[in-house]
Design a protein around this motif. Structure first.
Motif, PDB file in Angstrom:
ATOM      1  N   LYS A  20     131.254   4.999 -39.964  1.00 14.51           N
ATOM      2  CA  LYS A  20     131.811   3.914 -40.043  1.00 14.51           C
ATOM      3  C   LYS A  20     133.116   3.519 -39.811  1.00 14.51           C
ATOM      4  O   LYS A  20     133.647   3.954 -39.194  1.00 14.51           O
ATOM      5  N   VAL A  21     133.302   2.162 -38.681  1.00 13.97           N
ATOM      6  CA  VAL A  21     134.049   1.883 -37.698  1.00 13.97           C
ATOM      7  C   VAL A  21     134.845   0.615 -38.513  1.00 13.97           C
ATOM      8  O   VAL A  21     134.454   0.379 -38.494  1.00 13.97           O
ATOM      9  N   ARG A  22     136.235   0.625 -38.608  1.00 16.99           N
ATOM     10  CA  ARG A  22     137.157  -0.826 -39.364  1.00 16.99           C
ATOM     11  C   ARG A  22     136.996  -1.496 -38.383  1.00 16.99           C
ATOM     12  O   ARG A  22     138.428  -0.826 -37.315  1.00 16.99           O
ATOM     13  N   LEU A  23     137.092  -2.690 -38.488  1.00 26.89           N
ATOM     14  CA  LEU A  23     137.112  -3.177 -36.883  1.00 26.89           C
ATOM     15  C   LEU A  23     137.905  -4.807 -37.378  1.00 26.89           C
ATOM     16  O   LEU A  23     137.548  -4.755 -38.690  1.00 26.89           O
ATOM     17  N   ARG A  24     139.047  -5.172 -36.522  1.00 26.22           N
ATOM     18  CA  ARG A  24     139.845  -6.044 -36.445  1.00 26.22           C
ATOM     19  C   ARG A  24     139.520  -6.789 -35.065  1.00 26.22           C
ATOM     20  O   ARG A  24     139.777  -6.571 -34.393  1.00 26.22           O
ATOM     21  N   GLN A  25     139.506  -8.303 -36.280  1.00 24.01           N
ATOM     22  CA  GLN A  25     139.224  -9.201 -34.342  1.00 24.01           C
ATOM     23  C   GLN A  25     139.627 -10.707 -34.890  1.00 24.01           C
ATOM     24  O   GLN A  25     139.577 -10.964 -35.378  1.00 24.01           O
ATOM     25  N   PHE A  66     136.792  -5.951 -40.416  1.00 25.13           N
ATOM     26  CA  PHE A  66     135.228  -5.713 -41.347  1.00 25.13           C
ATOM     27  C   PHE A  66     135.364  -3.918 -41.072  1.00 25.13           C
ATOM     28  O   PHE A  66     135.050  -3.815 -40.178  1.00 25.13           O
ATOM     29  N   THR A  67     134.428  -3.252 -41.426  1.00 25.81           N
ATOM     30  CA  THR A  67     133.403  -1.942 -41.409  1.00 25.81           C
ATOM     31  C   THR A  67     132.374  -2.278 -41.113  1.00 25.81           C
ATOM     32  O   THR A  67     131.339  -2.873 -41.450  1.00 25.81           O
ATOM     33  N   VAL A  68     131.493  -1.512 -39.963  1.00 26.55           N
ATOM     34  CA  VAL A  68     130.065  -1.239 -40.050  1.00 26.55           C
ATOM     35  C   VAL A  68     129.385  -0.080 -39.845  1.00 26.55           C
ATOM     36  O   VAL A  68     130.538   0.656 -40.020  1.00 26.55           O
ATOM     37  N   ARG A  69     128.750   0.360 -39.913  1.00 29.22           N
ATOM     38  CA  ARG A  69     128.220   1.284 -39.455  1.00 29.22           C
ATOM     39  C   ARG A  69     127.712   1.977 -38.843  1.00 29.22           C
ATOM     40  O   ARG A  69     126.706   0.527 -37.642  1.00 29.22           O
ATOM     41  N   GLU A  70     127.728   2.483 -37.300  1.00 29.12           N
ATOM     42  CA  GLU A  70     127.154   2.242 -36.197  1.00 29.12           C
ATOM     43  C   GLU A  70     126.360   4.167 -35.760  1.00 29.12           C
ATOM     44  O   GLU A  70     127.057   4.629 -36.411  1.00 29.12           O
ATOM     45  N   THR A  71     125.871   3.131 -35.027  1.00 30.49           N
ATOM     46  CA  THR A  71     124.136   4.883 -34.968  1.00 30.49           C
ATOM     47  C   THR A  71     124.101   5.363 -33.003  1.00 30.49           C
ATOM     48  O   THR A  71     123.995   3.303 -32.949  1.00 30.49           O
ATOM     49  N   VAL A  78     118.542   4.544 -24.657  1.00 31.55           N
ATOM     50  CA  VAL A  78     119.313   4.804 -25.659  1.00 31.55           C
ATOM     51  C   VAL A  78     119.264   3.340 -26.762  1.00 31.55           C
ATOM     52  O   VAL A  78     119.029   2.329 -26.204  1.00 31.55           O
ATOM     53  N   ASN A  79     119.345   3.966 -27.959  1.00 29.12           N
ATOM     54  CA  ASN A  79     120.023   2.953 -28.784  1.00 29.12           C
ATOM     55  C   ASN A  79     120.871   2.234 -30.027  1.00 29.12           C
ATOM     56  O   ASN A  79     121.347   3.944 -30.690  1.00 29.12           O
ATOM     57  N   TYR A  80     121.437   1.434 -29.145  1.00 25.87           N
ATOM     58  CA  TYR A  80     123.019   1.589 -30.170  1.00 25.87           C
ATOM     59  C   TYR A  80     122.536   0.462 -31.585  1.00 25.87           C
ATOM     60  O   TYR A  80     121.799  -0.231 -31.255  1.00 25.87           O
ATOM     61  N   ASN A  81     123.214   0.920 -32.377  1.00 25.91           N
ATOM     62  CA  ASN A  81     123.116  -0.257 -34.058  1.00 25.91           C
ATOM     63  C   ASN A  81     124.185  -0.275 -35.139  1.00 25.91           C
ATOM     64  O   ASN A  81     124.922   0.875 -34.594  1.00 25.91           O
ATOM     65  N   SER A  82     124.166  -1.044 -35.093  1.00 27.33           N
ATOM     66  CA  SER A  82     125.188  -1.658 -35.680  1.00 27.33           C
ATOM     67  C   SER A  82     125.171  -2.243 -36.796  1.00 27.33           C
ATOM     68  O   SER A  82     124.528  -3.693 -36.908  1.00 27.33           O
TER      69      SER A  82
END
Length: 114
Positions: A10-15, A24-29, A37-41
């Protein structure tokens, strides 16, 4: 975009956007399968702002003598007209292209110097 905090996936971001601050908070894998390589958010929680839903998928994989980068982005925001999104789209695409070019040019330069 600024990382406020991170707890595992879980990563909390500010933009800061033209429509105001979003936090907001996203789950990144990140999954690696050989050279692919697969990145998902995915959006987990909205703390502030107009964003209602968001998913991002990035795949990086070998493609002949180069690398293929596939990006899928879905976002839903409230009270924003399509024309407002369109005006920033080409600027964002140019910014992403410059980011990729910097990363790969720097990568090549680093490895050629070794």
């Amino acid at each position: 975009r600024e990382i406020v905090s991170q707890d595992g996936e879980k990563v909390r971001l500010r933009q800061d956007t033209p429509r105001g601050l979003m936090e907001f908070t996203v789950r990144e894998t990140v999954e690696e399968n050989g050279q692919k390589v697969n990145y998902n958010s995915a959006l987990v929680e909205v703390h502030e702002g107009l964003i209602e839903d968001q998913t991002t998928k990035v795949t990086i994989e070998p493609d002949g003598n180069g690398t293929a980068i596939t990006i899928e982005l879905f976002a839903k925001v409230k009270n924003v007209k399509p024309v407002a999104v369109r005006t920033g789209l080409s600027k964002s695409a140019r910014g992403f292209q410059e980011l990729v070019e910097r990363k790969f040019n720097g990568y090549r330069s680093y490895h050629h110097k070794r």
